[in-house]
Motif scaffolding. Structure first.
Motif, PDB file in Angstrom:
ATOM      1  N   ILE A  99      17.123  65.611  20.453  1.00 43.86           N
ATOM      2  CA  ILE A  99      17.516  66.692  19.960  1.00 43.86           C
ATOM      3  C   ILE A  99      18.955  66.835  20.501  1.00 43.86           C
ATOM      4  N   ILE A 100      20.060  66.311  20.006  1.00 48.58           N
ATOM      5  CA  ILE A 100      21.256  65.888  20.651  1.00 48.58           C
ATOM      6  C   ILE A 100      21.723  66.920  21.241  1.00 48.58           C
ATOM      7  N   GLN A 101      22.460  67.016  22.524  1.00 54.11           N
ATOM      8  CA  GLN A 101      22.556  67.437  23.364  1.00 54.11           C
ATOM      9  C   GLN A 101      24.520  67.419  24.152  1.00 54.11           C
ATOM     10  N   PRO A 102      25.115  67.565  22.927  1.00 49.50           N
ATOM     11  CA  PRO A 102      26.440  67.554  23.558  1.00 49.50           C
ATOM     12  C   PRO A 102      27.397  68.050  24.644  1.00 49.50           C
ATOM     13  N   VAL A 103      28.022  67.117  25.009  1.00 55.56           N
ATOM     14  CA  VAL A 103      28.888  67.593  26.266  1.00 55.56           C
ATOM     15  C   VAL A 103      30.400  66.965  26.250  1.00 55.56           C
ATOM     16  N   GLU A 104      31.432  68.306  26.051  1.00 61.10           N
ATOM     17  CA  GLU A 104      32.554  67.925  26.299  1.00 61.10           C
ATOM     18  C   GLU A 104      33.241  66.736  27.218  1.00 61.10           C
ATOM     19  N   PRO A 158      15.112  71.627  30.412  1.00 64.04           N
ATOM     20  CA  PRO A 158      13.822  70.907  30.741  1.00 64.04           C
ATOM     21  C   PRO A 158      13.255  69.790  30.005  1.00 64.04           C
ATOM     22  N   GLU A 159      13.378  69.808  28.431  1.00 63.66           N
ATOM     23  CA  GLU A 159      13.317  68.670  27.120  1.00 63.66           C
ATOM     24  C   GLU A 159      14.585  67.637  27.789  1.00 63.66           C
ATOM     25  N   THR A 160      15.417  68.077  28.285  1.00 66.88           N
ATOM     26  CA  THR A 160      16.135  66.394  28.496  1.00 66.88           C
ATOM     27  C   THR A 160      15.523  65.315  28.933  1.00 66.88           C
ATOM     28  N   ARG A 161      15.729  64.351  28.270  1.00 69.65           N
ATOM     29  CA  ARG A 161      15.122  63.143  28.681  1.00 69.65           C
ATOM     30  C   ARG A 161      16.231  62.189  29.099  1.00 69.65           C
ATOM     31  N   ALA A 162      16.967  62.175  28.233  1.00 67.52           N
ATOM     32  CA  ALA A 162      18.122  60.964  28.694  1.00 67.52           C
ATOM     33  C   ALA A 162      19.506  61.910  29.065  1.00 67.52           C
ATOM     34  N   ASP A 183      32.266  63.496  30.582  1.00 68.88           N
ATOM     35  CA  ASP A 183      32.741  64.574  31.795  1.00 68.88           C
ATOM     36  C   ASP A 183      31.625  64.689  32.620  1.00 68.88           C
ATOM     37  N   PRO A 184      31.554  64.029  33.639  1.00 71.77           N
ATOM     38  CA  PRO A 184      30.138  64.392  34.510  1.00 71.77           C
ATOM     39  C   PRO A 184      29.869  65.925  34.471  1.00 71.77           C
ATOM     40  N   SER A 185      30.962  66.141  35.455  1.00 66.31           N
ATOM     41  CA  SER A 185      30.737  67.423  35.956  1.00 66.31           C
ATOM     42  C   SER A 185      30.115  68.533  34.649  1.00 66.31           C
ATOM     43  N   ARG A 186      30.372  68.851  33.395  1.00 66.30           N
ATOM     44  CA  ARG A 186      29.592  69.111  32.827  1.00 66.30           C
ATOM     45  C   ARG A 186      28.450  69.201  32.196  1.00 66.30           C
ATOM     46  N   ILE A 187      27.905  67.885  32.209  1.00 64.93           N
ATOM     47  CA  ILE A 187      26.205  67.586  31.875  1.00 64.93           C
ATOM     48  C   ILE A 187      25.016  68.259  32.717  1.00 64.93           C
ATOM     49  N   GLY A 188      25.375  68.288  34.223  1.00 68.53           N
ATOM     50  CA  GLY A 188      24.674  69.727  34.880  1.00 68.53           C
ATOM     51  C   GLY A 188      24.184  70.805  34.313  1.00 68.53           C
ATOM     52  N   ALA A 189      24.938  71.431  33.239  1.00 67.18           N
ATOM     53  CA  ALA A 189      24.607  72.891  32.671  1.00 67.18           C
ATOM     54  C   ALA A 189      24.086  72.328  31.497  1.00 67.18           C
TER      55      ALA A 189
END
Ligand SMILES: *Cc1c(COP(=O)(O)O)cnc(C)c1O
Length: 364
Positions: free
Chosen positions: A101-106, A125-129, A115-121
């Protein structure tokens, strides 16, 4: 009368190194070994050493390097992978290819990298990488990404297709994350004369798995332990890459000189110029400026004989390939805005810094 400046002159790289390249390819022709062999092993060792990584495994191209690295980390259907919204589509295609699943971050609007500060949000639970991209040859801000990965037990797989030799906090890109994926497509800073790629890593298990997956899932001939593919670094490309690697730092230095000439010449043009964080040593794969009048700017430069390109005109979330995700343009407004404003000026090791003055004159 001003001369024409091509965006990138690939033939000039061959012309400069012609005797070395020709003797290298005849060495392969005469070896009788046309898949694998000493030239591939030698390039892998030299590239690992250049990158400060323990292992390098050649692949058929950069997209396969990304796909095989994901598979080597056991990322597949149902798993989530954080990717930049602002990247070349290959990053997304690799995640799709393994069914994840693609989880895009700006992006950070200053560096255009994730932007590392936007990754946390964005972590679920599915995120693996997390898959940072060192876009345009500028390293992504890896320390906060690696810290998030440690805290959430995620893999970090870097897309370094544009970042050969770039340094993050003094250390070359190549082994900060679990796996680092390279393309040697002809237009890259280290470019083959055809398709080629590699994965570098400090993890011997990832290295062995990438090698096996790219060789039909086999470590021993005719014994197939998993369903692999055929994606190996070609010995002709490996031998050419060895020749070019010996010149990479010098060619990067020429790119740096042109980039700094652009910084000086274009300082007062009103264009948004690239900005380099103090911890970054970029390698200027591309020199990207921004303008709200981008299309007029491109036309004006074309009229003055200056070739430019747009990297990239359509962000991945707006590509037809991802229409099934039903993402609106403003789902990722920064990626969308950049696509409308960025322009890549001529850049390469075979352009002299005078090109910057010609661009300045064209804009005056
Ligand atoms: C070039 C590139 C790739 C793909 O590399 P290929 O060798 O063309 O498959 C992947 N990611 C980025 C950011 C690239 O620029």
């Amino acid at each position: 009368m001003m001369s024409t400046i091509n965006f990138l002159d690939l033939h000039a790289g061959y012309a400069e190194l012609r005797p070395e390249i020709e003797s290298a390819i005849y060495r392969v022709f005469n070896s009788g070994r046309y898949v694998g062999g000493d030239e591939v092993a030698a390039f892998e060792a030299e590239w690992a050493s250049y990158c400060g990584a323990a292992h390098c495994v050649g692949t058929g191209n950069g997209l396969d390097a990304l796909i095989l690295a994901l598979r080597a980390c056991d990322i597949g259907p149902g798993d989530g992978v954080i990717v930049p919204s602002n990247t070349y589509i290959a990053t997304w295609l690799a995640v799709s290819a393994v069914g994840a699943i693609i989880q895009p971050v700006e992006p950070d609007p200053v560096t255009y990298n994730i932007d590392p500060s936007r990754i946390g949000a964005a972590i679920t639970p599915e995120t693996r990488a997390i898959m940072p991209v060192h876009l345009y040859g500028q390293p992504a801000d890896l320390d906060p990404i690696l810290a998030l990965a440690r805290a959430h037990d995620l893999r970090v797989i870097e897309d370094a297709a544009q970042a050969h030799g770039a340094r993050y906090k003094g250390r070359r890109i190549g082994a900060h994350g679990d796996a680092v994926c390279w393309s040697f497509y002809p237009g890259k800073n280290l470019g083959a004369m055809g398709d080629a790629g590699a994965v570098t890593t400090n993890d011997p298990e990832i290295a062995a798995r990438v090698r096996r997956l790219g060789n039909y899932g086999s470590d021993r001939k005719y014994v197939n332990v998993e369903r692999g593919v055929n994606s190996r670094l070609d010995p002709l490309q490996a031998t050419i890459l060895r020749v070019k690697l010996a010149h990479l730092d010098e060619w990067t230095e020429r790119r740096r000189l042109l980039a700094s000439a652009y910084m000086d010449s274009l300082a007062d043009t009103g264009l948004t110029l690239p900005q380099v964080p103090e911890w970054a040593e970029p390698v200027w794969h591309l020199y990207v400026v921004r303008s709200s009048e981008r299309d007029a700017l491109q036309g004006c430069l074309a009229g003055a004989g200056v070739g430019t390109l747009i990297h990239y005109p359509i962000p991945p979330h707006m590509q037809e390939a991802y229409a099934d995700l039903h993402l609106a343009p403003d789902a990722f407004p920064l990626a969308q805005q950049l696509a409308g404003e960025v322009l890549s000026l001529p850049m390469g090791p075979h352009l002299s810094p005078e090109a910057a003055q010609q661009v300045q004159k064209a804009l005056a």
